[in-house]
Enzyme design. Sequence first.
Site, PDB file in Angstrom:
ATOM      1  CE  LYS A 204      -2.413   3.129   1.723  1.00 20.12           C
ATOM      2  NZ  LYS A 204      -1.909   4.409   1.251  1.00 20.12           N
ATOM      3  N   GLY A 256       6.056   4.974   8.540  1.00 17.10           N
ATOM      4  CA  GLY A 256       5.238   6.182   8.503  1.00 17.10           C
ATOM      5  C   GLY A 256       5.305   6.890   9.839  1.00 17.10           C
ATOM      6  CB  SER A 257       3.221   9.576  11.198  1.00 15.85           C
ATOM      7  OG  SER A 257       1.953   8.973  11.040  1.00 15.85           O
ATOM      8  CB  THR A 258       5.110   8.176  16.055  1.00 10.36           C
ATOM      9  OG1 THR A 258       6.503   8.034  15.722  1.00 10.36           O
ATOM     10  CG2 THR A 258       4.862   7.596  17.428  1.00 10.36           C
ATOM     11  CD  GLU A 259      -1.788  11.320  14.334  1.00  7.14           C
ATOM     12  OE1 GLU A 259      -0.964  12.055  13.772  1.00  7.14           O
ATOM     13  OE2 GLU A 259      -3.025  11.493  14.289  1.00  7.14           O
ATOM     14  CD  GLU A 278      12.256   0.532  10.491  1.00  4.75           C
ATOM     15  OE1 GLU A 278      12.633   1.436  11.265  1.00  4.75           O
ATOM     16  OE2 GLU A 278      12.881  -0.527  10.340  1.00  4.75           O
ATOM     17  CB  CYS A 312      12.415   8.557   9.219  1.00  7.64           C
ATOM     18  SG  CYS A 312      13.507   7.455   8.330  1.00  7.64           S
ATOM     19  CD  GLU A 411       9.094  12.713  11.974  1.00 13.48           C
ATOM     20  OE1 GLU A 411       7.930  12.290  12.059  1.00 13.48           O
ATOM     21  OE2 GLU A 411      10.034  12.040  11.521  1.00 13.48           O
TER      22      GLU A 411
HETATM   23  P1  NAD Z   1       1.669   8.507   7.456  1.00 15.80           P
HETATM   24  O1  NAD Z   1       1.807   7.744   8.717  1.00 15.80           O
HETATM   25  O2  NAD Z   1       0.675   9.584   7.386  1.00 15.80           O
HETATM   26  O3  NAD Z   1       1.321   7.529   6.237  1.00 15.80           O
HETATM   27  C1  NAD Z   1       2.111   6.415   5.920  1.00 15.80           C
HETATM   28  C2  NAD Z   1       1.265   5.404   5.204  1.00 15.80           C
HETATM   29  O4  NAD Z   1       0.249   4.930   6.065  1.00 15.80           O
HETATM   30  C3  NAD Z   1       0.559   5.915   3.959  1.00 15.80           C
HETATM   31  O5  NAD Z   1       0.582   4.900   2.970  1.00 15.80           O
HETATM   32  C4  NAD Z   1      -0.864   6.140   4.458  1.00 15.80           C
HETATM   33  O6  NAD Z   1      -1.850   6.071   3.454  1.00 15.80           O
HETATM   34  C5  NAD Z   1      -1.032   5.009   5.424  1.00 15.80           C
HETATM   35  N1  NAD Z   1      -2.023   5.219   6.470  1.00 15.80           N
HETATM   36  C6  NAD Z   1      -2.537   6.391   6.930  1.00 15.80           C
HETATM   37  N2  NAD Z   1      -3.434   6.158   7.914  1.00 15.80           N
HETATM   38  C7  NAD Z   1      -3.479   4.811   8.087  1.00 15.80           C
HETATM   39  C8  NAD Z   1      -4.192   3.948   8.964  1.00 15.80           C
HETATM   40  N3  NAD Z   1      -5.034   4.427   9.884  1.00 15.80           N
HETATM   41  N4  NAD Z   1      -3.980   2.625   8.873  1.00 15.80           N
HETATM   42  C9  NAD Z   1      -3.114   2.114   7.979  1.00 15.80           C
HETATM   43  N5  NAD Z   1      -2.424   2.883   7.111  1.00 15.80           N
HETATM   44  C10 NAD Z   1      -2.583   4.219   7.169  1.00 15.80           C
HETATM   45  O7  NAD Z   1       3.141   9.000   7.154  1.00 15.80           O
HETATM   46  P2  NAD Z   1       3.630   9.929   5.978  1.00 15.80           P
HETATM   47  O8  NAD Z   1       3.183  11.304   6.242  1.00 15.80           O
HETATM   48  O9  NAD Z   1       3.296   9.304   4.665  1.00 15.80           O
HETATM   49  O10 NAD Z   1       5.222   9.789   6.169  1.00 15.80           O
HETATM   50  C11 NAD Z   1       5.928  10.570   7.026  1.00 15.80           C
HETATM   51  C12 NAD Z   1       6.261   9.813   8.291  1.00 15.80           C
HETATM   52  O11 NAD Z   1       6.970   8.607   7.985  1.00 15.80           O
HETATM   53  C13 NAD Z   1       7.202  10.595   9.179  1.00 15.80           C
HETATM   54  O12 NAD Z   1       6.745  10.538  10.501  1.00 15.80           O
HETATM   55  C14 NAD Z   1       8.525   9.858   9.042  1.00 15.80           C
HETATM   56  O13 NAD Z   1       9.391  10.007  10.126  1.00 15.80           O
HETATM   57  C15 NAD Z   1       8.086   8.471   8.847  1.00 15.80           C
HETATM   58  N6  NAD Z   1       9.142   7.671   8.208  1.00 15.80           N
HETATM   59  C16 NAD Z   1       9.829   6.777   8.982  1.00 15.80           C
HETATM   60  C17 NAD Z   1      10.850   6.031   8.426  1.00 15.80           C
HETATM   61  C18 NAD Z   1      11.604   5.036   9.251  1.00 15.80           C
HETATM   62  O14 NAD Z   1      12.218   4.151   8.670  1.00 15.80           O
HETATM   63  N7  NAD Z   1      11.588   5.106  10.553  1.00 15.80           N
HETATM   64  C19 NAD Z   1      11.163   6.177   7.083  1.00 15.80           C
HETATM   65  C20 NAD Z   1      10.446   7.089   6.326  1.00 15.80           C
HETATM   66  C21 NAD Z   1       9.420   7.819   6.919  1.00 15.80           C
END
Ligand code: NAD
Length: 508
Positions: A204, A256-259, A278, A312, A411
Amino acid sequence: MSSQPTAPIAETARQTADRLAAALAPAPRGLIIDGRAVPALSGKTFATENPATGLAICQVAEGGAADVDVAVAAARRALVNPAWAAMSAYDRGQLLYRLADLIEREADELAVLECIDNGKPASLTRWVEIEGSIKTFRYFAGWTTKFGGETLPVSPRSGARILNYTTREPVGVCGLIVPWNYPMSMAAWKVAPALAAGCTVILKPAEQTPLTALRLAELALEAGIPAGVFNVITGFGEAGAALVAHPGVDKVAFTGSTEVGKAIVRGATGNLKKVSLELGGKSPQIVLPDADLGAAAASIAAGIFFNQGQTCTAGSRLYAHAAIHDELLDRVAAEAAKLTIGNGLDAGVNFGPLVSQEQWDRVASYVEIGQAEGAEVMIGGGRPAAHGEGFFFEPTILRGAGRDMRVVREEIFGPVLSALSWSDADDLVAQANDSDFGLSAGIWTNDIRQGHRLAAAVKAGTVWVNCFNMVDNATPFGGFKQSGWGREHGRQAMELYSETKSVWVNLS
Ligand code: NAD
């Protein structure tokens, strides 16, 4: 006049982009399920846009829960289909090598596709996303024939003669959810080890950057990876949530995001699927007074401004010793001034737009918050002159930041460096560790003992001493604290996608 044949003139990145845009625009891009491109069952589509212009590139199928059902069924069938399940480890590895070769064949086009979808300059997408993904597929192709169990010296009370060994089995159907900041490489980090371990996957991609994921799945089919092994559901968070909640999914790997990571943990409880995460970061860059300031400044600038700060591991908290603080900041500012801002299709550009208007608004709001908290904008802070269109944001330094400020604790995920001054070494470690995150840290010193001591003291999954943002498939990557669960890369990634079975055979 020379009779020598003239070499074909290579297409420029802009010409490639125009050709791709013309090819993509007429029809929506479908989901990839069971080896075929299909529309979403709802018929819905959404636009993916070029962040450098704000204009739509094409429409993409908006997958939802019903599409996830179909994709999971396809992945479950593929998991037990002998065409995949009975394939030898060697042959599975060969398919991954072939996929890497096909990515290499398409490298120029994929680099431009990622550039127009994400905004990152094409010169950077070429080596970070495309060459990085090629290396990841080749690295994990090699693991297919090297990842196995052990024979273990058990001591049964009965005295029976026992042969005990472990095997590794694919964990099953994997939901792989990735963000927009490194679209293709984040996909490769998950797809490659999952397939190497014998799993089947549903990828996804982020709604902002779906295009290279779809192309990757097409190339996987061309490589000979059986239909249903590698599926792609494009769409929004609801599609990701449906994947997380689905009882037919055995594992979720999320970046993705911690939230959202926390929502995924909650969503995965139904069948207690395995979860690896991650997540976000707020990485400290620690500079001791004896550091090589020239090298540190160049790396600190790259550590926060590379990929427009949407990384990240971005080194977004600078802890500069009071004795060198002012000089270091001047040097970092001078490094920032060397960046060439612009449309990533143009040669020489190494600083593109942020990914979206939403991200631009978020970064701008943090600069305002920082100022309201008492930090001073040393450079940047808004839209660069001469870049009226697109989501461009200047490289920014907030000096005079304090430990309790939101711009130090949260962040931002943009090109904003929050700079702090320190003089007490014990307090420095406490400040560096005073964070919800623990993804990475940078340490700059010419004293090898100090470097090792700080590396041991800092709570982070990766520590770089006199370097920053070095990543390699061979070494684990992931976070302490709220930066995640588990480690990608290396043997640990193979472990994420497999189950261990212990077998006892009574030989008495
Ligand atoms: P995000 O968490 O908003 O979205 C990431 C993915 O999750 C997207 O594909 C999104 O559609 C999906 N998503 C959103 N809500 C969801 C839910 N409720 N259930 C399942 N999937 C859902 O993050 P973003 O804004 O796309 O990316 C930025 C974040 O990613 C930053 O916090 C960054 O630090 C983090 N990041 C971490 C790493 C790492 O390896 N630690 C690497 C890259 C990015």
